[in-house]
Write an enzyme that holds these catalytic residues in place. Structure first.
Site, PDB file in Angstrom:
ATOM      1  N   ASP A  31     -22.217  17.278 -47.567  1.00  0.00           N
ATOM      2  CA  ASP A  31     -21.127  16.973 -48.486  1.00  0.00           C
ATOM      3  C   ASP A  31     -21.490  17.511 -49.866  1.00  0.00           C
ATOM      4  O   ASP A  31     -22.661  17.497 -50.257  1.00  0.00           O
ATOM      5  CB  ASP A  31     -20.887  15.458 -48.561  1.00  0.00           C
ATOM      6  N   PHE A 153      -8.482  12.008 -33.588  1.00  0.00           N
ATOM      7  CA  PHE A 153      -7.435  10.990 -33.469  1.00  0.00           C
ATOM      8  C   PHE A 153      -7.936   9.588 -33.819  1.00  0.00           C
ATOM      9  O   PHE A 153      -7.289   8.603 -33.493  1.00  0.00           O
ATOM     10  CB  PHE A 153      -6.869  10.978 -32.044  1.00  0.00           C
ATOM     11  N   ARG A 155      -8.782   6.051 -35.517  1.00  0.00           N
ATOM     12  CA  ARG A 155      -8.096   5.161 -36.455  1.00  0.00           C
ATOM     13  C   ARG A 155      -9.127   4.442 -37.306  1.00  0.00           C
ATOM     14  O   ARG A 155     -10.212   4.124 -36.833  1.00  0.00           O
ATOM     15  CB  ARG A 155      -7.298   4.087 -35.702  1.00  0.00           C
ATOM     16  N   GLU A 156      -8.766   4.156 -38.546  1.00  0.00           N
ATOM     17  CA  GLU A 156      -9.650   3.366 -39.387  1.00  0.00           C
ATOM     18  C   GLU A 156      -9.747   1.959 -38.813  1.00  0.00           C
ATOM     19  O   GLU A 156      -8.769   1.418 -38.321  1.00  0.00           O
ATOM     20  CB  GLU A 156      -9.105   3.301 -40.812  1.00  0.00           C
ATOM     21  N   LYS A 205      -2.052  17.639 -32.945  1.00  0.00           N
ATOM     22  CA  LYS A 205      -2.406  16.615 -33.944  1.00  0.00           C
ATOM     23  C   LYS A 205      -1.177  16.138 -34.718  1.00  0.00           C
ATOM     24  O   LYS A 205      -0.895  14.942 -34.809  1.00  0.00           O
ATOM     25  CB  LYS A 205      -3.459  17.196 -34.908  1.00  0.00           C
ATOM     26  N   ASN A 209       0.674  12.245 -34.355  1.00  0.00           N
ATOM     27  CA  ASN A 209       0.855  11.296 -35.456  1.00  0.00           C
ATOM     28  C   ASN A 209       2.331  11.111 -35.796  1.00  0.00           C
ATOM     29  O   ASN A 209       2.774   9.999 -36.114  1.00  0.00           O
ATOM     30  CB  ASN A 209       0.071  11.746 -36.688  1.00  0.00           C
ATOM     31  N   ALA A 253       7.150  -4.035 -35.570  1.00  0.00           N
ATOM     32  CA  ALA A 253       7.936  -3.935 -36.802  1.00  0.00           C
ATOM     33  C   ALA A 253       7.174  -4.653 -37.905  1.00  0.00           C
ATOM     34  O   ALA A 253       6.388  -5.552 -37.650  1.00  0.00           O
ATOM     35  CB  ALA A 253       9.296  -4.583 -36.587  1.00  0.00           C
ATOM     36  N   CYS A 261      -3.055   8.874 -43.194  1.00  0.00           N
ATOM     37  CA  CYS A 261      -2.636   9.884 -42.209  1.00  0.00           C
ATOM     38  C   CYS A 261      -1.130   9.971 -41.990  1.00  0.00           C
ATOM     39  O   CYS A 261      -0.532  11.018 -42.219  1.00  0.00           O
ATOM     40  CB  CYS A 261      -3.320   9.620 -40.880  1.00  0.00           C
TER      41      CYS A 261
HETATM   42  C1  UDX Z   1      -3.639   6.977 -37.595  1.00  0.00           C
HETATM   43  C2  UDX Z   1      -3.606   7.376 -36.102  1.00  0.00           C
HETATM   44  O1  UDX Z   1      -3.435   6.217 -35.292  1.00  0.00           O
HETATM   45  C3  UDX Z   1      -4.872   8.110 -35.724  1.00  0.00           C
HETATM   46  O2  UDX Z   1      -4.794   8.541 -34.377  1.00  0.00           O
HETATM   47  C4  UDX Z   1      -5.042   9.310 -36.652  1.00  0.00           C
HETATM   48  O3  UDX Z   1      -6.247   9.992 -36.375  1.00  0.00           O
HETATM   49  C5  UDX Z   1      -5.012   8.861 -38.111  1.00  0.00           C
HETATM   50  O4  UDX Z   1      -3.825   8.136 -38.376  1.00  0.00           O
HETATM   51  P1  UDX Z   1      -4.765   5.060 -39.065  1.00  0.00           P
HETATM   52  O5  UDX Z   1      -4.017   5.627 -40.216  1.00  0.00           O
HETATM   53  O6  UDX Z   1      -6.202   4.715 -39.233  1.00  0.00           O
HETATM   54  O7  UDX Z   1      -4.692   6.044 -37.791  1.00  0.00           O
HETATM   55  O8  UDX Z   1      -4.047   3.703 -38.653  1.00  0.00           O
HETATM   56  P2  UDX Z   1      -3.091   3.147 -37.510  1.00  0.00           P
HETATM   57  O9  UDX Z   1      -3.765   2.041 -36.837  1.00  0.00           O
HETATM   58  O10 UDX Z   1      -2.556   4.206 -36.658  1.00  0.00           O
HETATM   59  O11 UDX Z   1      -1.921   2.517 -38.412  1.00  0.00           O
HETATM   60  C6  UDX Z   1      -1.155   3.313 -39.297  1.00  0.00           C
HETATM   61  C7  UDX Z   1      -0.119   2.497 -40.015  1.00  0.00           C
HETATM   62  O12 UDX Z   1       0.929   2.131 -39.131  1.00  0.00           O
HETATM   63  C8  UDX Z   1      -0.611   1.185 -40.614  1.00  0.00           C
HETATM   64  O13 UDX Z   1      -0.047   1.033 -41.907  1.00  0.00           O
HETATM   65  C9  UDX Z   1      -0.104   0.116 -39.680  1.00  0.00           C
HETATM   66  O14 UDX Z   1       0.134  -1.116 -40.336  1.00  0.00           O
HETATM   67  C10 UDX Z   1       1.204   0.745 -39.229  1.00  0.00           C
HETATM   68  N1  UDX Z   1       1.651   0.259 -37.906  1.00  0.00           N
HETATM   69  C11 UDX Z   1       0.933   0.576 -36.781  1.00  0.00           C
HETATM   70  C12 UDX Z   1       2.822  -0.469 -37.797  1.00  0.00           C
HETATM   71  O15 UDX Z   1       3.485  -0.754 -38.797  1.00  0.00           O
HETATM   72  N2  UDX Z   1       3.236  -0.856 -36.554  1.00  0.00           N
HETATM   73  C13 UDX Z   1       2.553  -0.562 -35.416  1.00  0.00           C
HETATM   74  O16 UDX Z   1       3.010  -0.944 -34.327  1.00  0.00           O
HETATM   75  C14 UDX Z   1       1.351   0.173 -35.536  1.00  0.00           C
END
Ligand code: UDX
Length: 430
Positions: A31, A153, A155-156, A205, A209, A253, A261
């Site tokens: 980095d 892919f 997720r955090e 990708k 998303n 919802a 992302c």
């Molecule tokens: C996402 C993708 O899931 C992942 O595959 C990609 O690599 C990066 O983007 P992330 O942003 O870490 O991951 O979170 P995720 O768990 O997917 O949630 C994203 C957002 O959607 C959050 O704000 C969450 O609250 C919202 N969400 C998720 C909803 O509102 N409803 C759902 O049913 C699921």
């Protein structure tokens, strides 16, 4: 065992590096941020991600995971070089690829033999071509190389598990050699691997998303319809989601998606497809519904409190989702700003994100725990569905509040229970 260099120690780079080291590869993470590298060398992990500290410590101790600021060092000692630098959105929604370009050049200049350069950052389709051109231009020693795309892919909050047990691994390549190396690298995970051309992997990708964002907006639109009709969104998505062709996940919802992302990738995909000559109207509506969902939540607060000015509002949860300290594009920021604008004073609590929130939200009273946030409040808002909020002592919360009003943006409580406990309770789509 492969020798791997990962350039960029953000979420994707650091988790990938740690997990590849845990799979017994020899990994060097690079980095340009010297402070970050110093921290990592001391075993301090700059992000909150369950399980990551332990993996980094274990593999650093075993000599499989090292950190440096030198791209040249990383490239010289590795066969596979991952580019995992950030590709932040520009004002027009397109991705800023300057970091990718700088890294590609530095990699090319350091190459002293065959290298496989793999893009892991989220990039627009055709970036692989540009990276290959750049590497060719600065490849002074004229060594062999391949470029590949291997989108991430994870997720955090579940990043380690997502990396170690992925639904699929997408590999975009233009040579058999590159495909073989990456298949071998990921073989220990025993996950389905799909090998495509580079452009298709890049599209996979953004398409994945965007589709997930679409599912969320669809559920949010349904929630609105349920409110208008007097139906229950939880029962509706249960019934819809049981169809295996649809699936129950990502149909919750709430107050819309946030994070680093979905908002960025949907906007970027709209731009990318526009540049290709297609108007992806469907995704523009996905964005619109997502924006409206935050506004609709604020309106719910207004309708319940009538006058927001001088009211004390407790906010539980600030991060864009549970199990992270990430505040990027978090619905909490818009919601709190809108309520402050109307003259409310905000008491907020989040188990992890308060430090990051302080940089974005001023005038908020940050509290030591959820009960403190409820103290004297005219209304309590659930903004992020942390597990610890599900287990709150609701009687204690009610006694602490000035008025027992709970407005739940994540549907974590049962309306009947809340009513029994004496709350005025509003949620989404019920
Ligand atoms: C996402 C993708 O899931 C992942 O595959 C990609 O690599 C990066 O983007 P992330 O942003 O870490 O991951 O979170 P995720 O768990 O997917 O949630 C994203 C957002 O959607 C959050 O704000 C969450 O609250 C919202 N969400 C998720 C909803 O509102 N409803 C759902 O049913 C699921």
């Amino acid at each position: 065992m492969k020798k791997v260099c990962i350039i960029g120690t953000g979420y994707v780079g650091l988790v990938t590096g740690a997990c590849l080291a845990d799979m017994k590869n020899k990994v060097i993470c690079v980095d340009s941020n010297a402070e970050k590298i110093r921290m990592l060398k001391r075993g301090k992990v700059p992000i909150y991600e369950p399980g990551l500290d332990e993996i980094i410590r274990r593999n650093a101790a075993a000599g499989r995971l090292r950190f440096t600021t030198s791209i040249a060092e990383g490239v010289r000692k590795s066969e596979i070089v991952f580019i995992a630098v950030s590709t932040p959105p520009k004002a027009d929604g397109t991705a800023d690829l300057s970091a990718v370009a700088i890294v590609a050049r530095a990699v090319a200049e350091a190459m002293d033999g065959y290298r496989l350069i793999v893009d892991k950052s989220t990039v627009p389709v055709k970036t692989g071509e540009k990276v290959a051109e750049t590497i060719k231009r600065y490849n002074r020693k004229h060594v062999d190389f391949d470029v590949a795309s291997n989108p991430e892919f994870l997720r955090e909050g579940t990043a380690v598990e997502d990396t170690m047990k992925p639904d699929r691994i997408a590999i975009g390549v233009s040579s058999k050699r590159a495909a073989k190396i990456l298949k071998e690298l990921y073989a220990p995970l025993r996950a389905p691997v799909i090998v495509t051309d580079i452009k298709s992997a890049e599209i996979i990708k953004h398409a994945s998303n965007s589709f997930l964002a679409l599912k969320i907006s669809f559920a949010n639109a349904l929630a609105h319809i349920c409110e208008l009709a007097g139906a229950n969104i939880l029962e509706v998505v249960e019934g819809v989601g049981l169809d295996r062709r649809i699936g129950r996940s990502f149909l919750n919802a709430g107050i819309g998606y946030g994070g680093s992302c979905f908002p960025k990738d949907v906007a970027a995909f709209i731009k990318i497809t526009e540049e290709l000559g297609y108007d992806f109207e469907l995704l523009r509506v996905v964005e619109k519904i997502n924006r409206e969902q935050r506004a609709r939540f604020v309106k719910k607060v207004e309708e319940t409190l009538w006058i927001v000015k001088d009211k004390v509002i407790g906010v539980l949860g600030l991060a864009f989702k549970p199990n992270t300290d990430d505040m990027r594009s978090a619905p909490a920021t818009d919601i709190i700003a809108a309520l402050q604008h109307e003259g409310a004073s905000i008491r907020a609590y989040d188990p992890q994100a308060m430090q990051n929130a302080r940089r974005l939200l001023t005038g908020v009273r940050y509290c030591a725990n959820p009960y403190d946030a409820a103290k004297g409040a005219d209304a309590l808002l659930i903004v992020t569905e942390w597990d610890e909020f599900r287990d709150l002592n609701l009687d204690r919360i009610r006694r602490l509040m000035a008025h027992p009003i709970v407005i739940d943006g994540r549907n974590i409580f049962d309306p009947d229970v809340m009513e029994e406990k004496g709350f005025i309770y509003k949620s989404i789509g019920r």
